[in-house]
Enzyme design. Structure first.
Site, mmCIF file in Angstrom:
data_model
loop_
_atom_site.group_PDB
_atom_site.id
_atom_site.type_symbol
_atom_site.label_atom_id
_atom_site.label_comp_id
_atom_site.label_asym_id
_atom_site.label_seq_id
_atom_site.Cartn_x
_atom_site.Cartn_y
_atom_site.Cartn_z
ATOM 1 C CD GLU A 101 8.989 146.200 -109.884
ATOM 2 O OE1 GLU A 101 9.450 145.967 -111.015
ATOM 3 O OE2 GLU A 101 7.880 145.760 -109.508
ATOM 4 C CG ASP A 116 10.704 163.582 -115.931
ATOM 5 O OD1 ASP A 116 10.375 163.875 -114.768
ATOM 6 O OD2 ASP A 116 10.760 162.395 -116.331
#
Length: 857
Positions: free
Chosen positions: A604, A257
């Protein structure tokens, strides 16, 4: 011949260009010709060219979560959580195939102009198959929900559609992420250490990954930010060595990541090792092959130092780089395009009419009807008030990780197109949450002026466009632009697809009405009024007064370069408007109030800066409807007119009051660019809704463990002991279905696949699609990780009124059994109940069930 390289082919060309060799052999040959320093830089997502070997630069980072993302125009499908709500494997395969078509078309379009930009390659970092174990997680919208089996099946079809079915070449690369214990919280993800039980690891966190490895040739895995059992996930003995490369048998490449290797040694993160060289070596020795960098650049450039210090061998580095080049070889990057499938897909495939129609089909299938007291479908001629902050909010279409839609339709636009503007009144009604507005619009041309040669005001702004993003030198183009609302497919200076440039606009703003105007300025830009910076600022402006305005755009390369999405926007919203009064007036003129509420991907999402009531850093702190909307809904309800709620969210909402008081509720998730068309068609009954919840909608967070506690106890439908508001798998229809003739073998051996069948009948008056769900409940739990109830198979079936169909299923040993405390799969013994219906047992009246007596070994 260079040191270490293989013998050339008979025609004198290097072995890595010899198509008679395997991809692995060719990859090993090309790697053998590189220096150690060159290898280290090929292990970076921004891999530079090696001209002497004929290797072009390549940017490994691309996205395709629900359409090709961050690369300009593309078909925007429903967000991943919405695709999961379809429960339709064939549809998922079709969507993924279409996305890969567009990805290939874009790649070759760029390649034809020798462009190798970020978000322009064939290596897509999707799908996200983490388990949505906690409703607070902002990135849960990117997943296929809370159930490992549903997630695994959707992942299998997505990977298969993206990578294609050619026996030799991959169409694109998919990357299953984030391996493997990762689902929030967002603000602490770089430093958290999670310690799941072995049973939870196998029952929940590994299942979808294992299914993808077992049933597809998935090319790549992304390892996560967080630590697991005290080691960073990308350097975990358990996850990376024992399981991924060992027991699970994955032989593709692993990418970190973005910034996760830095987290090994950053003092604000894991602080696990001391140096960059140690971090790079440790990650590679554990099987991480590619570093997605961060603002501090490449980490693998420290590998030569690590070799010198004895932290790693060059042979171990060779293994990693060979994996990377095997993938590039399988994509056909070193072969004659005429021999590689997909290279001839034209750019016209991007956002084609056929692809947009598929997006609309997926949108319809993703909508979940949660409640209907008979008001839906709406009658022809119904006059409606379209109210709510999500009625005309494009973020409900886009969600996160999105492309640029070519034909977006908001809910307001879809309803207006369907029933006519004369039958629609509209107001946003409130902010979406706190002081966050969704009803921004482009500052219109009617308020922009510049001074002409005679000093008088003339329409438009003076615009200047520069080759230099810092706007030095003489502009290459000067003109009058009506306002600042641009998306450029090509640079307005050079006509290049991926070129840097700068631009400025100057003039006079003359408002047409008094107001407290809040401004929204696009990325890479800064704007001032009378010399005062207005990015996200609110100014009191007077009608008719003149304000000097300046807008400067600096579009340059960076580690998060958006080179394929060139925007310049100056938007505003008048915060002094009485939105509530406008909403009540709109309601007065209507027969039915349609309230479009919920949240959006500005609230979100991934590691965000939002910190208001209900939201923190991309995550949620409670599941309630935001307070401004809740108050407005109650006032609208008090008018006595029926209020239908259409809720947008990528996560569960505690719609407790709404469920008790409103006649109908639709859960829309984020349905893609044809949102408005699909919702209008559902509300007026052009199709019967078939979406089913891929997550549990709880009444509150009471009883759910702490967000950073990775135990599965009392989480998801499999272990939750309370009564949900709406259960996993739930969804209503405009027709009805009955189940019969559930057939299963006598005394099956749970260690082997089990064949079952069931008949489904449409007993209603309308054609409809039914999501057939099979669940297993063991009479006794061998350990706490045995689910209370578990989805073991599903399918979809389209039935005309009165029609029946018998469906067959093969239940796998993994679905039938359970995992022991040491992670071993145990075949079931004793009795269990197998149920078939349109939802979980106990929540669907037309279901049928049978007792299963497992014979055991």
């Amino acid at each position: 011949m260079e040191h270490g390289s293989a013998a050339p082919a008979e025609d004198g060309s290097p072995a890595y260009l010899d198509t008679s060799l395997s991809f692995e052999e060719r990859a090993a040959d090309i790697v053998s010709r590189m220096t150690l320093e060159e290898k280290a830089w090929q292990m970076y997502d921004k891999s530079p060219a090696i001209e002497r070997l004929g290797i072009p630069e390549y940017n490994w980072w691309n996205e395709a979560l629900h359409g090709v993302a961050r690369a300009g125009e593309a078909t925007v499908f429903p967000q991943a959580i919405g695709l999961a709500a379809t429960w339709d494997e064939d549809l998922m395969f079709e969507v993924a195939t279409t996305i890969s078509d567009e990805g290939r078309a874009k790649y070759h379009y760029l390649l034809a102009e020798d462009d190798h930009p970020m978000y322009g390659g064939l290596t897509f970092w999707t799908p996200n198959i983490n388990i949505f174990r906690d409703p607070r997680w902002g990135r849960g919208q990117e997943t296929y929900g809370e159930d490992p089996f549903l997630t695994g099946r959707m992942a299998i079809n997505f990977v298969s559609g993206m990578q294609g079915d050619d026996e030799k070449y991959w169409k694109t690369v998919t990357t299953v992420k984030h391996y493997a214990v990762h689902s929030g919280p967002e603000p602490s993800r770089h430093r958290d250490d999670y310690r799941p039980t072995t049973t939870d690891l196998w029952e929940t966190y590994l299942t979808a990954f294992k299914m993808a490895f077992d049933e597809t040739d998935v090319a790549s895995v992304m390892c996560a930010y967080n630590a697991v059992n005290g080691q960073p996930a990308c350097g975990s003995d358990l996850l990376m060595v024992e399981l991924l490369r060992g027991e699970l048998g994955f032989d593709g490449y692993v990418v970190s990541d973005c910034g996760a290797i830095g987290d090994f040694y950053y003092d604000y993160a894991h602080d696990y090792v001391e140096t960059r060289a140690e971090a790079a070596a440790d990650s590679v020795k554990h099987g991480t092959d590619l570093n997605c960098g961060d603002g501090q650049g490449n980490k693998m450039d420290a590998l030569p130092e690590a070799v010198e210090k004895g932290l790693i061998t060059e042979a171990e580095i060779d293994t990693a780089v060979t994996r990377l080049y095997t993938a590039r070889m399988k994509l056909g990057m070193f072969d004659d395009p005429a021999n590689v499938p997909g290279t001839d897909i034209p750019y016209s495939e991007v956002a084609s009419a056929e692809n947009l129609a598929l997006s609309a089909k997926a949108a319809r299938a993703s909508l979940v009807l949660l409640k209907n007291d008979g008001i839906l479908p709406l009658a022809e001629g119904t006059k409606v008030a379209v109210i709510g902050p999500n009625a005309d909010n494009e973020m409900t279409i886009l969600a996160n990780y999105h492309g640029v839609p070519t034909a977006p339709v908001t809910s307001l636009e879809g309803i207006t197109a369907k029933i006519g503007a004369e039958n629609v009144t509209y107001s946003p009604g409130s902010t979406i949450a706190g002081d966050v507005y969704t009803n921004y619009s482009a500052v219109p041309a009617s308020v922009f002026f510049h001074k002409g040669a005679d000093g008088e005001l003339e329409p438009g702004l003076k615009a200047a466009y520069y080759i230099d993003p810092k706007r030095s030198g003489k502009p290459v183009k000067e003109q009058i632009d009506p306002n600042i609302d641009f998306y450029w497919h090509r640079a307005p200076t050079t006509d290049g697809l991926n070129d840097e440039f700068g631009a400025s606009w100057e003039g006079v703003l003359v408002p047409e009405a008094d107001g407290a105007y809040r401004f929204e300025v696009s990325r890479w830009a800064e704007a001032t009024i009378n010399g005062e910076k207005i990015n996200d600022a609110t100014l009191d402006l007077k009608a008719g007064e003149q304000y000097a305005i300046k807008f400067e755009l600096t579009f340059e390369s960076g580690w998060t370069r958006d080179g394929l999405e060139k925007f310049a926007h100056l938007n505003w919203v008048d915060t002094s408007r009485d939105l509530e009064a406008e909403a009540m007036a709109a309601a007065d003129a209507a027969d039915v109030i349609l309230f479009f509420g919920g949240i959006d991907a500005n609230l979100e999402g991934e590691e965000m800066s939002v910190e208001i009531d209900g939201f923190l850093g991309g995550d949620r702190t409670h599941m309630k409807m935001p307070a401004p909307q809740e108050a407005l809904i109650k006032k609208l309800h008090a008018t006595g007119k029926p209020v239908v709620l259409v809720n947008f969210s990528g996560s569960a909402m505690a719609l407790n009051w709404e469920n008790e008081n409103l006649p109908a509720i639709v859960q829309a998730f984020y349905p893609g660019e044809k949102t408005g068309d699909a919702i209008a068609e559902l509300l007026w009954g052009e199709f019967s809704p078939s979406g089913r919840l891929p997550v549990t909608f709880y009444t509150s967070l009471d009883g759910i463990p702490a967000f950073d506690d990775y135990t599965m106890q009392n989480r998801t439908y499999k272990y939750y002991t309370g009564e949900p508001l709406y259960p996993f798998g739930y969804g209503l229809s405009y027709t009805s279905f009955e189940y019969s003739d559930l057939v299963l073998p006598e005394a099956p051996n749970g260690a082997e696949p089990m064949e079952v069948s069931v008949t489904v009948t449409n007993t209603g008056d309308m054609a409809g699609r039914e999501v057939v769900q099979l669940y297993l409940q063991h009479a006794e739990k061998a350990n706490v990780s045995v689910p209370n109830v578990e989805l073991v198979s599903f399918d979809v079936v389209d039935l005309a009124p009165g029609a029946s169909e018998t469906l067959s299923f093969t239940l796998t040993p993994e679905s039938l059994g359970y995992y022991s405390e040491d992670g071993a799969l145990v075949a079931p013994t004793g009795t269990a109940t197998l149920s078939a219906g349109g939802g979980q047992p106990g929540y669907f009246d037309g279901a049928v069930s049978e007792t299963v007596s497992f014979a055991g070994e």
